[in-house]
Design a protein around this motif. Structure first.
Motif, PDB file in Angstrom:
ATOM      1  N   MET A  96      28.239   6.509   2.668  1.00 36.59           N
ATOM      2  CA  MET A  96      26.921   6.120   2.150  1.00 36.59           C
ATOM      3  C   MET A  96      25.940   5.824   3.287  1.00 36.59           C
ATOM      4  O   MET A  96      24.783   5.491   3.038  1.00 36.59           O
ATOM      5  CB  MET A  96      27.043   4.858   1.283  1.00 36.59           C
ATOM      6  CG  MET A  96      27.887   5.027   0.034  1.00 36.59           C
ATOM      7  SD  MET A  96      27.252   6.267  -1.112  1.00 36.59           S
ATOM      8  CE  MET A  96      25.765   5.472  -1.713  1.00 36.59           C
ATOM      9  N   GLY A  97      26.405   5.872   4.525  1.00 38.79           N
ATOM     10  CA  GLY A  97      25.558   5.488   5.654  1.00 38.79           C
ATOM     11  C   GLY A  97      25.376   3.989   5.737  1.00 38.79           C
ATOM     12  O   GLY A  97      24.425   3.494   6.357  1.00 38.79           O
ATOM     13  N   ALA A  98      26.281   3.220   5.136  1.00 42.15           N
ATOM     14  CA  ALA A  98      26.119   1.767   5.048  1.00 42.15           C
ATOM     15  C   ALA A  98      26.851   1.053   6.183  1.00 42.15           C
ATOM     16  O   ALA A  98      27.849   1.540   6.707  1.00 42.15           O
ATOM     17  CB  ALA A  98      26.647   1.259   3.711  1.00 42.15           C
ATOM     18  N   PRO A 206      43.976   5.696   9.178  1.00 42.35           N
ATOM     19  CA  PRO A 206      42.733   6.469   9.208  1.00 42.35           C
ATOM     20  C   PRO A 206      41.622   5.661   9.863  1.00 42.35           C
ATOM     21  O   PRO A 206      41.562   4.439   9.720  1.00 42.35           O
ATOM     22  CB  PRO A 206      42.431   6.721   7.727  1.00 42.35           C
ATOM     23  CG  PRO A 206      43.222   5.713   6.966  1.00 42.35           C
ATOM     24  CD  PRO A 206      44.419   5.395   7.802  1.00 42.35           C
ATOM     25  N   GLU A 207      40.779   6.357  10.616  1.00 40.54           N
ATOM     26  CA  GLU A 207      39.668   5.711  11.317  1.00 40.54           C
ATOM     27  C   GLU A 207      38.399   5.930  10.505  1.00 40.54           C
ATOM     28  O   GLU A 207      37.894   7.045  10.422  1.00 40.54           O
ATOM     29  CB  GLU A 207      39.523   6.344  12.714  1.00 40.54           C
ATOM     30  CG  GLU A 207      38.354   5.828  13.528  1.00 40.54           C
ATOM     31  CD  GLU A 207      38.497   4.359  13.936  1.00 40.54           C
ATOM     32  OE1 GLU A 207      39.622   3.819  13.871  1.00 40.54           O
ATOM     33  OE2 GLU A 207      37.478   3.753  14.300  1.00 40.54           O
ATOM     34  N   PRO A 208      37.878   4.870   9.863  1.00 44.34           N
ATOM     35  CA  PRO A 208      36.656   5.066   9.065  1.00 44.34           C
ATOM     36  C   PRO A 208      35.488   5.434   9.965  1.00 44.34           C
ATOM     37  O   PRO A 208      35.286   4.827  11.010  1.00 44.34           O
ATOM     38  CB  PRO A 208      36.446   3.711   8.384  1.00 44.34           C
ATOM     39  CG  PRO A 208      37.279   2.730   9.116  1.00 44.34           C
ATOM     40  CD  PRO A 208      38.357   3.476   9.830  1.00 44.34           C
ATOM     41  N   ARG A 209      34.715   6.441   9.570  1.00 40.19           N
ATOM     42  CA  ARG A 209      33.648   6.978  10.432  1.00 40.19           C
ATOM     43  C   ARG A 209      32.340   6.213  10.218  1.00 40.19           C
ATOM     44  O   ARG A 209      31.283   6.816   9.929  1.00 40.19           O
ATOM     45  CB  ARG A 209      33.476   8.471  10.163  1.00 40.19           C
ATOM     46  CG  ARG A 209      34.739   9.285  10.395  1.00 40.19           C
ATOM     47  CD  ARG A 209      35.212   9.189  11.829  1.00 40.19           C
ATOM     48  NE  ARG A 209      36.382  10.052  12.077  1.00 40.19           N
ATOM     49  CZ  ARG A 209      37.081  10.022  13.191  1.00 40.19           C
ATOM     50  NH1 ARG A 209      36.767   9.186  14.172  1.00 40.19           N
ATOM     51  NH2 ARG A 209      38.109  10.821  13.347  1.00 40.19           N
ATOM     52  N   ILE A 210      32.424   4.886  10.348  1.00 38.49           N
ATOM     53  CA  ILE A 210      31.273   4.014  10.102  1.00 38.49           C
ATOM     54  C   ILE A 210      30.098   4.346  11.033  1.00 38.49           C
ATOM     55  O   ILE A 210      28.959   4.509  10.578  1.00 38.49           O
ATOM     56  CB  ILE A 210      31.681   2.539  10.305  1.00 38.49           C
ATOM     57  CG1 ILE A 210      32.696   2.125   9.224  1.00 38.49           C
ATOM     58  CG2 ILE A 210      30.456   1.620  10.313  1.00 38.49           C
ATOM     59  CD1 ILE A 210      32.140   2.069   7.843  1.00 38.49           C
ATOM     60  N   HIS A 211      30.351   4.440  12.318  1.00 36.54           N
ATOM     61  CA  HIS A 211      29.251   4.666  13.269  1.00 36.54           C
ATOM     62  C   HIS A 211      28.581   6.014  13.009  1.00 36.54           C
ATOM     63  O   HIS A 211      27.356   6.130  13.055  1.00 36.54           O
ATOM     64  CB  HIS A 211      29.772   4.604  14.709  1.00 36.54           C
ATOM     65  CG  HIS A 211      30.444   3.307  15.020  1.00 36.54           C
ATOM     66  ND1 HIS A 211      29.785   2.106  14.957  1.00 36.54           N
ATOM     67  CD2 HIS A 211      31.724   3.019  15.370  1.00 36.54           C
ATOM     68  CE1 HIS A 211      30.622   1.123  15.268  1.00 36.54           C
ATOM     69  NE2 HIS A 211      31.811   1.655  15.513  1.00 36.54           N
ATOM     70  N   GLU A 212      29.409   7.026  12.714  1.00 36.27           N
ATOM     71  CA  GLU A 212      28.857   8.348  12.423  1.00 36.27           C
ATOM     72  C   GLU A 212      27.980   8.284  11.169  1.00 36.27           C
ATOM     73  O   GLU A 212      26.876   8.834  11.128  1.00 36.27           O
ATOM     74  CB  GLU A 212      29.987   9.366  12.219  1.00 36.27           C
ATOM     75  CG  GLU A 212      30.744   9.747  13.481  1.00 36.27           C
ATOM     76  CD  GLU A 212      31.889   8.796  13.837  1.00 36.27           C
ATOM     77  OE1 GLU A 212      31.876   7.619  13.372  1.00 36.27           O
ATOM     78  OE2 GLU A 212      32.786   9.216  14.588  1.00 36.27           O
ATOM     79  N   GLU A 275      37.735  11.788   6.820  1.00 39.49           N
ATOM     80  CA  GLU A 275      36.618  12.245   7.642  1.00 39.49           C
ATOM     81  C   GLU A 275      35.394  12.336   6.722  1.00 39.49           C
ATOM     82  O   GLU A 275      35.516  12.226   5.504  1.00 39.49           O
ATOM     83  CB  GLU A 275      36.920  13.615   8.258  1.00 39.49           C
ATOM     84  CG  GLU A 275      38.124  13.627   9.202  1.00 39.49           C
ATOM     85  CD  GLU A 275      37.887  12.812  10.483  1.00 39.49           C
ATOM     86  OE1 GLU A 275      36.722  12.454  10.769  1.00 39.49           O
ATOM     87  OE2 GLU A 275      38.873  12.531  11.185  1.00 39.49           O
ATOM     88  N   LEU A 276      34.213  12.519   7.318  1.00 36.35           N
ATOM     89  CA  LEU A 276      33.006  12.722   6.516  1.00 36.35           C
ATOM     90  C   LEU A 276      32.699  14.209   6.411  1.00 36.35           C
ATOM     91  O   LEU A 276      32.924  14.963   7.366  1.00 36.35           O
ATOM     92  CB  LEU A 276      31.806  12.015   7.161  1.00 36.35           C
ATOM     93  CG  LEU A 276      31.895  10.505   7.312  1.00 36.35           C
ATOM     94  CD1 LEU A 276      30.611   9.961   7.939  1.00 36.35           C
ATOM     95  CD2 LEU A 276      32.172   9.834   5.970  1.00 36.35           C
ATOM     96  N   CYS A 277      32.207  14.624   5.256  1.00 39.74           N
ATOM     97  CA  CYS A 277      31.653  15.966   5.089  1.00 39.74           C
ATOM     98  C   CYS A 277      30.188  15.754   4.726  1.00 39.74           C
ATOM     99  O   CYS A 277      29.881  14.942   3.852  1.00 39.74           O
ATOM    100  CB  CYS A 277      32.384  16.699   3.966  1.00 39.74           C
ATOM    101  SG  CYS A 277      31.649  18.304   3.565  1.00 39.74           S
ATOM    102  N   PHE A 278      29.274  16.437   5.422  1.00 38.22           N
ATOM    103  CA  PHE A 278      27.852  16.228   5.131  1.00 38.22           C
ATOM    104  C   PHE A 278      27.077  17.522   5.293  1.00 38.22           C
ATOM    105  O   PHE A 278      27.558  18.474   5.915  1.00 38.22           O
ATOM    106  CB  PHE A 278      27.260  15.107   6.003  1.00 38.22           C
ATOM    107  CG  PHE A 278      27.339  15.349   7.492  1.00 38.22           C
ATOM    108  CD1 PHE A 278      28.477  14.998   8.204  1.00 38.22           C
ATOM    109  CD2 PHE A 278      26.274  15.911   8.183  1.00 38.22           C
ATOM    110  CE1 PHE A 278      28.559  15.213   9.584  1.00 38.22           C
ATOM    111  CE2 PHE A 278      26.335  16.127   9.552  1.00 38.22           C
ATOM    112  CZ  PHE A 278      27.489  15.762  10.259  1.00 38.22           C
TER     113      PHE A 278
END
Ligand code: ADP
Ligand code: MG
Length: 335
Positions: A96-98, A206-212, A275-278
């Motif tokens: 969510m970009g949060a 798993p490494e949450p991709r918070i910074h990304e 991972e994130l998909c965007f």
């Protein structure tokens, strides 16, 4: 994850209450920097927590449950379970970009097993500290092992990344590498005795991709985290956005171990990657590359949004590959 990770057999200790359990394992004081600007007016100990939402921000709320034997093998180390139960919720914040801020934890355990609770809370709080997340409440009950984490994060008003938002000709990107967790799970199920530590870590840590995710505010047109496999989760973006897509499988970022399997269902359908998909308007590509360069993030362009509905996966030789798009469905025929 290192050192002696053996866990003593379950034991009931001296009579102790639920309150003592919460106090001992879950009421950890906030670190100094959390205290300064945590927004936590009231944490654990009252009937509910009180949280201050800064003006101009929106509260982002998600919830995830992990059930023993369904979301992790029964013999998973409790420190891994502690990490993963928080990581999957953090991954939703990333999508969510949060910026994650506060968690609540509903913990159901079969017994008061001190070694288990210590290892679980160590895994949970190690990750919570890294992302400045404060545990502000929860619920503790006895029963078959199940962990629910509710996560509360913040995003500047209107800047949350949604699934609906992908447009014709947008580029499709993913972070990190795909398929490692699925491969690790496959090897565990096949009872392979020596599994590469790196692969196991991709499944259990798993490494949450918070910074990304935060960096993608104002840049990505749509985003999702990959929990059920790329094909299924990208499918959610396509459905929500009313578009289709084609993927170049040769562009999927794969570890050597996954590439060696030559099985496209691992990166496309296996799940648990987090991972994130965007998607991204091509005009923003330079911004994305600049962020990747300055922050050291790995973003791989894997395809493009098209008008025709559905997902088309192109093999390196140009042939079409039909992935299993369903992902894992708890109420489906295989669930
Ligand atoms: P109530 O009966 O009012 O719901 P509880 O006994 O469930 O109160 O909880 C007491 C306090 O401990 C509350 O502030 C609650 O949020 C917190 N709490 C309970 N379980 C947990 C847990 N597993 N982790 C963190 N906080 C918890
Ligand atoms: Mg309660």
């Amino acid at each position: 994850m290192s050192g002696d990770r053996s866990v003593a057999s379950p034991q009931e200790s001296s009579p102790a209450t639920e309150f003592d359990l919460i106090e001992r394992w879950f009421s950890r004081p906030a670190s100094l920097n959390q205290k300064q600007d945590s927004g936590t007016a009231l944490g654990i100990g009252d009937d509910a927590a009180l949280l201050d939402i800064p003006v101009g921000m929106q509260l982002v709320v998600s919830m995830d449950t992990l059930v023993a034997g369904v979301h992790f093998p029964l013999d998973t180390h409790p420190e891994d379970i502690g990490h993963k139960s928080l990581a999957v919720s953090l991954s939703d914040m990333a999508a969510m970009g949060a910026e994650p801020r506060w968690a609540t934890l509903a913990l159901t355990v079969p017994q008061r097993d001190e070694a288990w609770l210590t290892a679980f809370s160590n895994g949970f709080f190690a990750l919570a500290r890294r992302f400045n997340v404060q545990l502000v409440g929860g619920d503790t009950t006895r029963g078959p092992l199940s962990i629910t984490v509710q996560m509360h994060g913040l995003v500047p008003r209107g800047q949350g990344l949604l699934r609906a938002g992908a447009h014709l000709n947008d580029l499709i990107y993913v972070t990190g590498e795909l398929g490692d967790a699925g491969l690790a799970l496959r090897l565990l199920k096949a009872e392979v005795s020596l599994i590469d530590e790196r692969l196991l870590a991709r499944l259990n840590w798993p490494e949450p991709r918070i910074h990304e995710g935060i960096a993608l505010r104002g840049i990505a047109s749509a985003a999702i985290d990959i929990s059920d496999g790329l094909a299924a989760d990208l499918g959610h973006i396509l459905t929500a956005s009313g578009v289709g897509a084609s993927l170049q499988l040769a562009s999927l970022p794969l570890s050597q171990a996954v590439a060696d399997c030559t099985d496209w269902s691992l990166p496309l359908s296996a799940g648990d990657d987090y991972e994130l998909c965007f998607t991204l308007n091509p005009r923003k590509q330079a911004n994305l590359l600049a962020i990747a360069e300055s922050c050291g993030y790995r973003f791989s362009c894997i395809g493009v949004i098209e008008h025709a509905p559905g997902l088309r996966c192109m093999l390196p030789d140009g042939e079409l590959f039909m992935p299993d798009k369903k992902g894992y469905d708890h109420f489906g025929s295989s669930g």
